[in-house]
Design a protein around this motif. Structure first.
Motif, PDB file in Angstrom:
ATOM      1  N   UNK A 231       2.527   5.635   1.670  1.00  0.00           N
ATOM      2  CA  UNK A 231       3.308   5.259   2.855  1.00  0.00           C
ATOM      3  C   UNK A 231       2.362   4.756   3.936  1.00  0.00           C
ATOM      4  N   UNK A 232       2.737   3.654   4.583  1.00  0.00           N
ATOM      5  CA  UNK A 232       1.912   3.155   5.691  1.00  0.00           C
ATOM      6  C   UNK A 232       2.785   2.760   6.875  1.00  0.00           C
ATOM      7  N   UNK A 251       2.639  -0.320 -12.454  1.00  0.00           N
ATOM      8  CA  UNK A 251       3.176   1.047 -12.413  1.00  0.00           C
ATOM      9  C   UNK A 251       2.071   2.100 -12.386  1.00  0.00           C
ATOM     10  N   UNK A 252       0.973   1.765 -11.649  1.00  0.00           N
ATOM     11  CA  UNK A 252      -0.152   2.701 -11.562  1.00  0.00           C
ATOM     12  C   UNK A 252       0.173   3.881 -10.653  1.00  0.00           C
ATOM     13  N   UNK A 253       1.109   3.669  -9.698  1.00  0.00           N
ATOM     14  CA  UNK A 253       1.595   4.764  -8.873  1.00  0.00           C
ATOM     15  C   UNK A 253       3.124   4.715  -8.874  1.00  0.00           C
ATOM     16  N   UNK A 254       3.736   5.770  -8.341  1.00  0.00           N
ATOM     17  CA  UNK A 254       5.186   5.848  -8.383  1.00  0.00           C
ATOM     18  C   UNK A 254       5.894   4.829  -7.505  1.00  0.00           C
ATOM     19  N   UNK A 255       5.287   4.487  -6.381  1.00  0.00           N
ATOM     20  CA  UNK A 255       5.908   3.541  -5.466  1.00  0.00           C
ATOM     21  C   UNK A 255       5.239   3.573  -4.108  1.00  0.00           C
ATOM     22  N   UNK A 256       5.761   2.772  -3.191  1.00  0.00           N
ATOM     23  CA  UNK A 256       5.184   2.690  -1.848  1.00  0.00           C
ATOM     24  C   UNK A 256       6.270   2.380  -0.837  1.00  0.00           C
ATOM     25  N   UNK A 257       5.968   2.656   0.420  1.00  0.00           N
ATOM     26  CA  UNK A 257       6.843   2.292   1.534  1.00  0.00           C
ATOM     27  C   UNK A 257       5.966   1.753   2.650  1.00  0.00           C
ATOM     28  N   UNK A 258       6.254   0.534   3.088  1.00  0.00           N
ATOM     29  CA  UNK A 258       5.471  -0.116   4.131  1.00  0.00           C
ATOM     30  C   UNK A 258       6.352  -0.480   5.317  1.00  0.00           C
ATOM     31  N   UNK A 259       5.877  -0.145   6.494  1.00  0.00           N
ATOM     32  CA  UNK A 259       6.511  -0.602   7.727  1.00  0.00           C
ATOM     33  C   UNK A 259       5.640  -1.632   8.429  1.00  0.00           C
ATOM     34  N   UNK A 273       9.326  -8.766  -3.519  1.00  0.00           N
ATOM     35  CA  UNK A 273      10.226  -8.777  -4.671  1.00  0.00           C
ATOM     36  C   UNK A 273      10.019  -7.603  -5.615  1.00  0.00           C
ATOM     37  N   UNK A 274       9.024  -6.769  -5.355  1.00  0.00           N
ATOM     38  CA  UNK A 274       8.792  -5.595  -6.203  1.00  0.00           C
ATOM     39  C   UNK A 274       9.936  -4.596  -6.041  1.00  0.00           C
ATOM     40  N   UNK A 275      10.328  -3.954  -7.129  1.00  0.00           N
ATOM     41  CA  UNK A 275      11.441  -2.998  -7.046  1.00  0.00           C
ATOM     42  C   UNK A 275      10.980  -1.572  -6.767  1.00  0.00           C
ATOM     43  N   UNK A 276       9.671  -1.342  -6.736  1.00  0.00           N
ATOM     44  CA  UNK A 276       9.177   0.011  -6.484  1.00  0.00           C
ATOM     45  C   UNK A 276       8.467   0.121  -5.128  1.00  0.00           C
ATOM     46  N   UNK A 277       8.958  -0.677  -4.183  1.00  0.00           N
ATOM     47  CA  UNK A 277       8.442  -0.604  -2.814  1.00  0.00           C
ATOM     48  C   UNK A 277       9.594  -0.722  -1.826  1.00  0.00           C
ATOM     49  N   UNK A 278       9.507   0.046  -0.744  1.00  0.00           N
ATOM     50  CA  UNK A 278      10.456  -0.050   0.366  1.00  0.00           C
ATOM     51  C   UNK A 278       9.755  -0.791   1.497  1.00  0.00           C
ATOM     52  N   UNK A 279      10.410  -1.811   2.049  1.00  0.00           N
ATOM     53  CA  UNK A 279       9.818  -2.600   3.133  1.00  0.00           C
ATOM     54  C   UNK A 279      10.732  -2.578   4.354  1.00  0.00           C
ATOM     55  N   UNK A 280      10.180  -2.228   5.502  1.00  0.00           N
ATOM     56  CA  UNK A 280      10.928  -2.280   6.758  1.00  0.00           C
ATOM     57  C   UNK A 280      10.129  -3.103   7.775  1.00  0.00           C
ATOM     58  N   UNK A 281      10.794  -3.707   8.765  1.00  0.00           N
ATOM     59  CA  UNK A 281      10.145  -4.659   9.675  1.00  0.00           C
ATOM     60  C   UNK A 281       9.495  -4.036  10.910  1.00  0.00           C
TER      61      UNK A 281
END
Length: 313
Positions: A231-232, A251-259, A273-281
């Motif tokens: 998470x960042x 798939x080296x890690x479970x996923x990520x979330x970036x703000x 376009x990755x399905x294992x990341x959450x992106x917020x603005x």
């Protein structure tokens, strides 16, 4: 004691902060859409310049701001301000970092819940008529290890909230971490490599400097558990985005979330376009309460510092 002076506000801020400045006698010009070129041409007229993250206070702005006593950022960090140039010219630089502690910390928790329970994927699938319950086995936060990189105000608050969820805490910082705090939350302190190897969730809370650029790079990402989440909410440059993309694709890690991102708004379609990341603005500090408090904190700091300068003169 009433103050005299001109203030320019270059980005959108809550009106309560503006009220504090006006009530102190200051003349406030609210120009939240001003361009950097216009600011350069107008900066000579102001004693105080206020920004958030949109406006960049470059050397050219500072050179033009011949009357300026204070440059203030309504937020955390000062990376959009040429602090060295300001200090050379005797201009004080301040921010309101303490005001966004709760907002940023709560978003981190929101990311952890969303990642561990696949909430964005579940939401999109259900709305598109897909019932994928069997594919969405999640995990609980209780008992998991949370690695916190950077134990400033926000990092410490994240730790306290996570401790309330009965998570185990691991911390790393380049500056010594206060013993009383480590005892308060039962924090294990260690080096960065060990933190990454041991954590189920990793959250970044460091400023952007030459030392923290790409702090999380290909080598560091390779240390993380295969099912761990990154998470960042600090600064985009802290993570090497291309290395993260490759890590997530494989798939080296479970996923990520970036703000936050290396370029904002983000332009890298491969990342988005990755399905294992959450992106917020870049919404970590975007709460009504946080923005109101930040504007008030900055307003009060400016008034206090101008009063001190007036008394000194």
């Amino acid at each position: 004691m009433q103050l005299e002076g001109n203030v320019i506000v270059c980005d959108t801020i809550d009106e309560k902060g503006l009220g504090i400045l006006k009530n102190a006698g200051l003349h406030v010009e609210y120009l939240p859409e001003i361009t950097n070129q216009d600011l350069i041409s107008r900066a000579k007229d102001y004693d105080v310049i206020i920004v958030r993250s949109r406006t960049k206070i470059t050397k050219d702005v500072i050179v033009s701001a011949v009357k300026a006593k204070i440059i203030a950022r309504v937020g955390v960090g000062l990376d959009n301000i040429d602090v060295n140039e300001a200090q050379k010219r005797g201009i004080e630089v301040i921010n309101a970092g303490e005001a966004s502690v709760t907002a940023v910390s709560e978003l981190v928790l929101g990311f952890m819940f969303s990642l561990s329970r696949n909430i964005p994927i579940a939401n999109n699938a259900t709305k598109n008529g897909k019932w994928i319950k069997k594919d969405l086995m999640g995990g609980e936060l209780k008992g998991k290890y949370l690695g916190i990189i950077g134990l400033g105000k926000i990092g410490r608050n994240v730790a306290r909230l996570a401790r309330g969820l009965r998570m185990n805490l691991i911390g790393y910082d380049v500056v010594p971490i206060d013993n009383s705090f480590t005892q308060e939350v039962s924090l294990i302190t260690t080096d960065l490599k060990t933190l990454l190897e041991s954590s189920d969730f990793v959250t970044c809370h460091v400023p952007f400097t030459e030392q923290t650029k790409h702090l999380i790079n290909k080598d560091m990402l390779s240390k993380m558990k295969k099912n761990a989440f990154l998470i960042n909410t600090s600064r985009g440059e802290v993570i090497d985005e291309q290395a993260l993309i490759e890590c997530l694709k494989n798939k080296r890690i479970g996923g990520a979330a970036l703000d936050v991102y290396e370029v904002e708004p983000p332009t890298n379609k491969e990342l988005l376009e990755l399905d294992n990341i959450i992106c917020t603005p870049h919404i970590a500090a975007q709460t009504r309460e946080g923005q109101e408090l930040a504007s008030m904190v900055i307003g009060e700091k400016i008034v206090q510092k101008l009063l001190e300068k007036q008394i000194d003169n």
